[in-house]
Design an enzyme around this catalytic site. Structure first.
Site, PDB file in Angstrom:
ATOM      1  N   ASP A  15       0.767  -1.250   0.000  1.00  0.00           N
ATOM      2  CA  ASP A  15       0.000   0.000   0.000  1.00  0.00           C
ATOM      3  C   ASP A  15       0.800   1.304   0.000  1.00  0.00           C
ATOM      4  O   ASP A  15       0.491   2.226   0.772  1.00  0.00           O
ATOM      5  CB  ASP A  15      -0.959   0.012   1.208  1.00  0.00           C
ATOM      6  CG  ASP A  15      -2.005  -1.087   1.139  1.00  0.00           C
ATOM      7  OD1 ASP A  15      -1.900  -1.949   0.254  1.00  0.00           O
ATOM      8  OD2 ASP A  15      -2.923  -1.099   1.991  1.00  0.00           O
ATOM      9  N   ASP A  57      -4.759  -0.621  -1.643  1.00  0.00           N
ATOM     10  CA  ASP A  57      -6.098  -0.444  -1.133  1.00  0.00           C
ATOM     11  C   ASP A  57      -6.900   0.114  -2.305  1.00  0.00           C
ATOM     12  O   ASP A  57      -6.461   1.074  -2.961  1.00  0.00           O
ATOM     13  CB  ASP A  57      -6.007   0.586   0.016  1.00  0.00           C
ATOM     14  CG  ASP A  57      -6.838   0.216   1.211  1.00  0.00           C
ATOM     15  OD1 ASP A  57      -7.166  -0.973   1.397  1.00  0.00           O
ATOM     16  OD2 ASP A  57      -7.170   1.133   1.986  1.00  0.00           O
ATOM     17  N   HIS A  59     -10.676   0.883  -2.858  1.00  0.00           N
ATOM     18  CA  HIS A  59     -12.054   0.924  -2.367  1.00  0.00           C
ATOM     19  C   HIS A  59     -13.009   1.605  -3.347  1.00  0.00           C
ATOM     20  O   HIS A  59     -12.621   2.552  -4.034  1.00  0.00           O
ATOM     21  CB  HIS A  59     -12.123   1.720  -1.059  1.00  0.00           C
ATOM     22  CG  HIS A  59     -11.296   1.160   0.059  1.00  0.00           C
ATOM     23  ND1 HIS A  59     -11.297  -0.167   0.397  1.00  0.00           N
ATOM     24  CD2 HIS A  59     -10.466   1.769   0.946  1.00  0.00           C
ATOM     25  CE1 HIS A  59     -10.500  -0.352   1.443  1.00  0.00           C
ATOM     26  NE2 HIS A  59      -9.971   0.800   1.787  1.00  0.00           N
ATOM     27  N   HIS A  76     -10.451   7.300   1.498  1.00  0.00           N
ATOM     28  CA  HIS A  76      -9.071   7.091   1.040  1.00  0.00           C
ATOM     29  C   HIS A  76      -9.038   6.002  -0.031  1.00  0.00           C
ATOM     30  O   HIS A  76      -9.882   5.114  -0.047  1.00  0.00           O
ATOM     31  CB  HIS A  76      -8.153   6.691   2.216  1.00  0.00           C
ATOM     32  CG  HIS A  76      -8.520   5.355   2.800  1.00  0.00           C
ATOM     33  ND1 HIS A  76      -9.513   5.204   3.738  1.00  0.00           N
ATOM     34  CD2 HIS A  76      -8.054   4.101   2.555  1.00  0.00           C
ATOM     35  CE1 HIS A  76      -9.630   3.922   4.057  1.00  0.00           C
ATOM     36  NE2 HIS A  76      -8.762   3.230   3.346  1.00  0.00           N
ATOM     37  N   LYS A 102      -7.020  -4.815  -3.125  1.00  0.00           N
ATOM     38  CA  LYS A 102      -7.783  -5.380  -1.998  1.00  0.00           C
ATOM     39  C   LYS A 102      -8.741  -4.338  -1.451  1.00  0.00           C
ATOM     40  O   LYS A 102      -8.618  -3.154  -1.747  1.00  0.00           O
ATOM     41  CB  LYS A 102      -6.832  -5.850  -0.903  1.00  0.00           C
ATOM     42  CG  LYS A 102      -6.082  -4.696  -0.281  1.00  0.00           C
ATOM     43  CD  LYS A 102      -5.119  -5.155   0.768  1.00  0.00           C
ATOM     44  CE  LYS A 102      -4.244  -4.010   1.218  1.00  0.00           C
ATOM     45  NZ  LYS A 102      -4.980  -2.863   1.756  1.00  0.00           N
ATOM     46  N   CYS A 141      -2.370  -2.849   7.475  1.00  0.00           N
ATOM     47  CA  CYS A 141      -2.217  -3.750   6.327  1.00  0.00           C
ATOM     48  C   CYS A 141      -0.916  -4.546   6.346  1.00  0.00           C
ATOM     49  O   CYS A 141      -0.894  -5.694   5.895  1.00  0.00           O
ATOM     50  CB  CYS A 141      -2.395  -2.966   5.041  1.00  0.00           C
ATOM     51  SG  CYS A 141      -4.114  -2.430   4.867  1.00  0.00           S
TER      52      CYS A 141
HETATM   53  C1  VGL Z   1      -4.927   0.754   5.655  1.00  0.00           C
HETATM   54  C2  VGL Z   1      -6.355   1.888   7.044  1.00  0.00           C
HETATM   55  C3  VGL Z   1      -7.375   1.760   6.125  1.00  0.00           C
HETATM   56  C4  VGL Z   1      -3.550   0.225   5.403  1.00  0.00           C
HETATM   57  C5  VGL Z   1      -5.945   0.604   4.735  1.00  0.00           C
HETATM   58  O1  VGL Z   1      -3.157   0.120   4.221  1.00  0.00           O
HETATM   59  O2  VGL Z   1      -2.835  -0.074   6.372  1.00  0.00           O
HETATM   60  N1  VGL Z   1      -5.149   1.376   6.810  1.00  0.00           N
HETATM   61  N2  VGL Z   1      -7.151   1.121   4.984  1.00  0.00           N
HETATM   62 ZN    ZN Z   2      -8.572   1.195   3.380  1.00  0.00          ZN
END
Ligand code: VGL
Ligand code: ZN
Length: 193
Positions: A15, A57, A59, A76, A102, A141
């Site tokens: 990420d 990430d 979404h 985010h 993901k 993550c």
């Molecule tokens: C993450 C918070 C929300 C991460 C992803 O990549 O660690 N943290 N979504």
């Molecule tokens: Zn996230």
């Protein structure tokens, strides 16, 4: 510990996306500091022809983790928006590199790169037995991916010079590293390679 890389090794970069970096909507303090060490690892693995997996990430706007939808995080990494892009300084090798998206399903938050993705299948297909993991955020993550890798039977190294955390409560990152090591992960830095 001296690591001698072999064909059953792979690198997982978690990420490294605009929204998690300086100026992003869910910026991790000093998150940009992972990029230089990660690029070092990416070069090492790539030069040896080893696979590098980049999780992201990814979404949809109605994702359950967003506060506007009742979740705990600001908006985010909405898919196909600038905030979801990998940082432009991150090396993305053209060969043997894979992007793993993901958190795609609106109703499930997926911290682990294994959750709801083809990561396990790809690792098995390539005969990978040992993974090395770095990126952000340490206690979300990265931790979830490391713990899943261990549970799935991979020997797992956590690249402690290439992780940064959110620290919602101060000390969260340290606790997370402790949990990864307690689970069987080995802490490594570039000096070990
Ligand atoms: C993450 C918070 C929300 C991460 C992803 O990549 O660690 N943290 N979504
Ligand atoms: Zn996230």
């Amino acid at each position: 510990m001296r690591i001698h890389l072999n064909t059953k090794d792979a690198l997982i970069v978690v990420d490294v996306q605009v929204d998690f970096l300086l100026g992003g909507s869910l910026a991790v303090a000093n998150g940009e500091q992972v990029i230089r060490p990660l690029n070092g690892y990416i070069r090492v693995f790539s030069q040896r022809g080893l696979s590098v997996f980049f999780t992201r990430d990814w979404h949809c706007r109605n994702h359950c983790s967003f506060t506007e939808n009742g979740g705990r995080w600001p908006l985010h990494c909405e898919s196909d928006t600038p905030g979801a892009l990998f940082d432009s300084d991150l090396l993305l090798p053209t060969d043997n590199s894979y992007i793993i998206s993901k958190g795609v399903q609106p109703e499930v938050d997926a911290y682990s790169g294994f959750q709801g993705t083809s990561l396990l299948e790809l690792l098995r297909e390539k005969g990978v037995e040992r993974v090395f993991i770095g990126g952000i955020a340490t206690e979300y993550c990265v931790k979830a991916t490391v713990l899943d890798a261990l549970k799935l039977g991979f020997a797992t190294g956590v690249l402690t010079d290439a992780i940064r955390g959110i620290d919602v409560n101060s000390g969260d990152q340290e606790i997370a590293v402790g949990q990864m090591l307690a689970g069987g992960a080995v802490a490594l830095t570039m000096d070990d390679f």
